[in-house]
Design a protein around this motif. Structure first.
Motif, PDB file in Angstrom:
ATOM      1  N   LEU A 115      66.293  45.445  21.002  1.00  0.00           N
ATOM      2  CA  LEU A 115      66.082  44.812  22.303  1.00  0.00           C
ATOM      3  C   LEU A 115      66.164  43.299  22.203  1.00  0.00           C
ATOM      4  CD1 LEU A 115      65.487  45.306  25.248  1.00  0.00           C
ATOM      5  CD2 LEU A 115      63.046  45.383  24.705  1.00  0.00           C
ATOM      6  N   SER A 116      65.683  42.730  21.106  1.00  0.00           N
ATOM      7  CA  SER A 116      65.755  41.276  20.946  1.00  0.00           C
ATOM      8  C   SER A 116      67.203  40.797  20.849  1.00  0.00           C
ATOM      9  CB  SER A 116      64.972  40.855  19.703  1.00  0.00           C
ATOM     10  OG  SER A 116      65.514  41.461  18.533  1.00  0.00           O
ATOM     11  N   THR A 229      59.297  37.097  24.239  1.00  0.00           N
ATOM     12  CA  THR A 229      58.150  38.003  24.188  1.00  0.00           C
ATOM     13  C   THR A 229      57.820  38.541  25.570  1.00  0.00           C
ATOM     14  OG1 THR A 229      57.259  36.768  22.294  1.00  0.00           O
ATOM     15  CG2 THR A 229      55.736  38.196  23.505  1.00  0.00           C
ATOM     16  N   LEU A 232      60.355  41.288  26.544  1.00  0.00           N
ATOM     17  CA  LEU A 232      60.110  42.536  25.831  1.00  0.00           C
ATOM     18  C   LEU A 232      58.887  43.262  26.367  1.00  0.00           C
ATOM     19  CD1 LEU A 232      60.775  41.392  22.143  1.00  0.00           C
ATOM     20  CD2 LEU A 232      62.376  42.380  23.772  1.00  0.00           C
ATOM     21  N   SER A 236      61.471  44.939  30.167  1.00  0.00           N
ATOM     22  CA  SER A 236      62.185  45.294  28.943  1.00  0.00           C
ATOM     23  C   SER A 236      63.598  45.798  29.184  1.00  0.00           C
ATOM     24  CB  SER A 236      61.394  46.361  28.180  1.00  0.00           C
ATOM     25  OG  SER A 236      61.186  47.505  28.992  1.00  0.00           O
TER      26      SER A 236
END
Length: 537
Positions: A115-116, A229, A232, A236
């Motif tokens: 995801l990052s 952050t 996420l 998301s």
């Protein structure tokens, strides 16, 4: 090219085979082959770079938004999205983009990754689009890889334009037709999402007043590390808008006849589709909730963001207090029998220490229908702080007190400690984190310390530690179980209505004889109550 026969597989280079295998794992290899055949130049055997740019181009005419002022430079940012995608992810060789580089470019955009890394890809496109539009960009990437380190910061207006860029991508990918002329883009009000990012990423001494602020005038730096952050944790699935957009464009190009130019704009949007609605579930709120979900639930709530027709989403509205009437009984008659996921929205008004009225909205997502029980039940769910600041609080896994819904007992049963009559979410009996009374006139919000079912956090700004009792202005229940759950509820209601009608019917033949009628028996008892009567056996 990738359309080679199986007899030629032995001559396929290893690099090409690996790229094709990765694309095939996403189920898109045949689509890429058709798309490449339609776009490639017959002489060079490659896709001209200009054609690829035009395919990914987002072009809109005079975007509009009823709730927020649109930056003048935003249309220019959208105009450069196409060339940014082609430049960042597709390597151009002599004559254009070859088949292997075309597949690799698709994999860079749409293949499975962390995801990052997906967030990094999205930010790379956005930052280059800002620079090409002549706007300042405070993001720096160490390398050109998706797994690189990012430094710098975002401004609130940058977050606003990033969200709207993702919205435009999602609208493009969900529209069935792709006209050649510029379309009209109606943008949702996403102020609550931007304020969420500011509240989570800005320094503590920023002094932000979320109740009364203008995004255009905010000069707050949001460090990109904290922003990652926040994405996420809160939204998301936002990076997925980019991958869906790329795949939708290529799929559309694959469906075109060979030799036709790819569409250079996204779909036209009529203002009636995104017209301001009196419902609490606005497109902006629905999109925010959908960004926290995956799978069928996300698709169902997205119907409120991107409806196929103007009235389609209204079929999912099970209860609205102004429409169906207030109170637990009115509520129950509309939600009983629905056994799918539900989205509960509660709008209320409270007062702060200075007697200022504050309007806010909270939400609850349940994964099952309501039941008349005197104990908590449920399998999963989430709490939402929706307006003025958006936050999501998923389950903690420590307790399972997801939903409480209890009506008055039907019989006259004496209870030493009667159970509360109303609906609640989280906490314990008598100390629910969210509790709506029987009349749907007041809602009580308690501090998260009393709740071990949902994650901690304030449900509205400046909530404090003491319970807050607020006046309810509106309650809405939306069904997210699809057509199947609604059909089951309709069948249940029809069956209950049939039973009710049968109970109301009186068999007159039973009371045709006066001697056998209950009326005569009652009159005899009144006239001579001490008379000795023998029961006929």
């Amino acid at each position: 090219m990738g359309a080679s026969s199986s007899s030629e597989q032995t001559t396929v280079p290893i690099e090409q085979r690996e790229a094709e295998t990765l694309a095939a794992s996403t189920g898109a290899l045949s689509t890429l082959q058709k798309c490449f055949s339609n776009l490639a130049d017959p002489h060079s055997g490659a896709i001209p770079y200009d054609s690829l740019q035009q395919c990914f181009r987002l072009s809109y005419e005079n975007p509009v938004c009823e709730g927020l002022a649109i930056p003048v430079s935003f249309p220019g940012v959208l105009d450069h999205v196409g060339c940014c995608i082609a430049e960042l992810f597709f390597v151009t060789e002599k004559g254009g983009v070859s088949w292997i580089e075309f597949v690799r470019g698709y994999n860079r955009c749409c293949a499975r990754k962390t995801l990052s890394m997906s967030v990094t890809s999205l930010l790379r496109v956005f930052s280059v689009a800002l620079k090409k539009a002549g706007l300042p960009c405070n993001l720096e990437f160490e390398t050109g890889d998706d797994d690189c380190k990012i430094s710098g910061w975002l401004m609130p207006v940058d977050v606003l334009m990033l969200l709207w860029m993702c919205w435009a991508m999602s609208w493009y990918s969900r529209t069935r037709e792709f006209p050649r002329e510029k379309g009209k883009l109606c943008l949702p009000d996403v102020k609550h999402i931007v304020l969420s990012a500011i509240e989570s990423c800005a320094e503590a001494e920023s002094g932000l007043n979320v109740w009364d602020c203008e995004l255009s005038g905010l000069e707050v730096q949001l460090p990109v590390g904290k922003f990652l952050t926040w994405v996420l944790k809160t939204v998301s699935t936002l990076p997925g808008c980019f991958a869906e957009f790329v795949y939708a464009v290529l799929k559309h190009s694959a469906s075109q006849e060979a030799g036709l130019e790819c569409s250079t704009s996204s779909a036209a949007v009529t203002s009636s589709t995104m017209a301001c609605s009196s419902n609490l579930l606005t497109p902006g709120i629905a999109w925010a909730v959908s960004l926290t979900l995956t799978g069928p639930l996300s698709e169902e709530i997205s119907r409120a963001c991107f409806p196929s027709d103007a009235n389609g989403i209204n079929n999912d509205l099970l209860y609205r207090s102004h429409l169906h009437g207030r109170g637990l009984n009115r509520f129950w008659s509309n939600v009983q029998g629905y056994q799918g996921p539900l989205l509960v929205l509660i709008s209320a008004t409270s007062e702060d220490g200075s007697a200022n009225k504050r309007n806010w909205i909270v939400g609850v997502l349940t994964h099952q229908g309501f039941e008349n029980r005197d104990l908590f039940y449920g399998s999963s769910g989430s709490l939402y702080a929706i307006s003025p600041v958006f936050h999501v609080y998923p389950p903690t896994g420590k307790e399972r007190n997801f939903v409480y819904s209890h009506l008055h007992p039907t019989g006259k049963v004496y209870e030493v400690k009667p159970k509360p009559v109303g609906i609640g979410f989280g906490g314990t009996l008598g100390n629910e984190r969210i509790y709506v009374d029987e009349d749907f006139s007041k809602v009580t919000i308690r501090h998260h310390a009393a709740d071990k079912t949902y994650q901690s956090g304030s449900l509205f700004p400046d909530q404090g530690f003491l319970p807050v009792e607020a006046l309810i202005t509106e309650v809405e229940i939306w069904g997210l179980g699809g057509r199947g759950a609604k059909d089951v509820q309709d069948s249940y209601k029809n069956r209950e209505q049939l039973f009710t009608e049968q109970r109301r019917k009186v068999d007159l033949k039973t009371f045709a004889n006066w001697e056998d009628s209950p009326e005569k028996m009652m009159m005899d008892m009144v006239s001579n109550p001490n008379a000795v009567r023998r029961e006929d056996r």
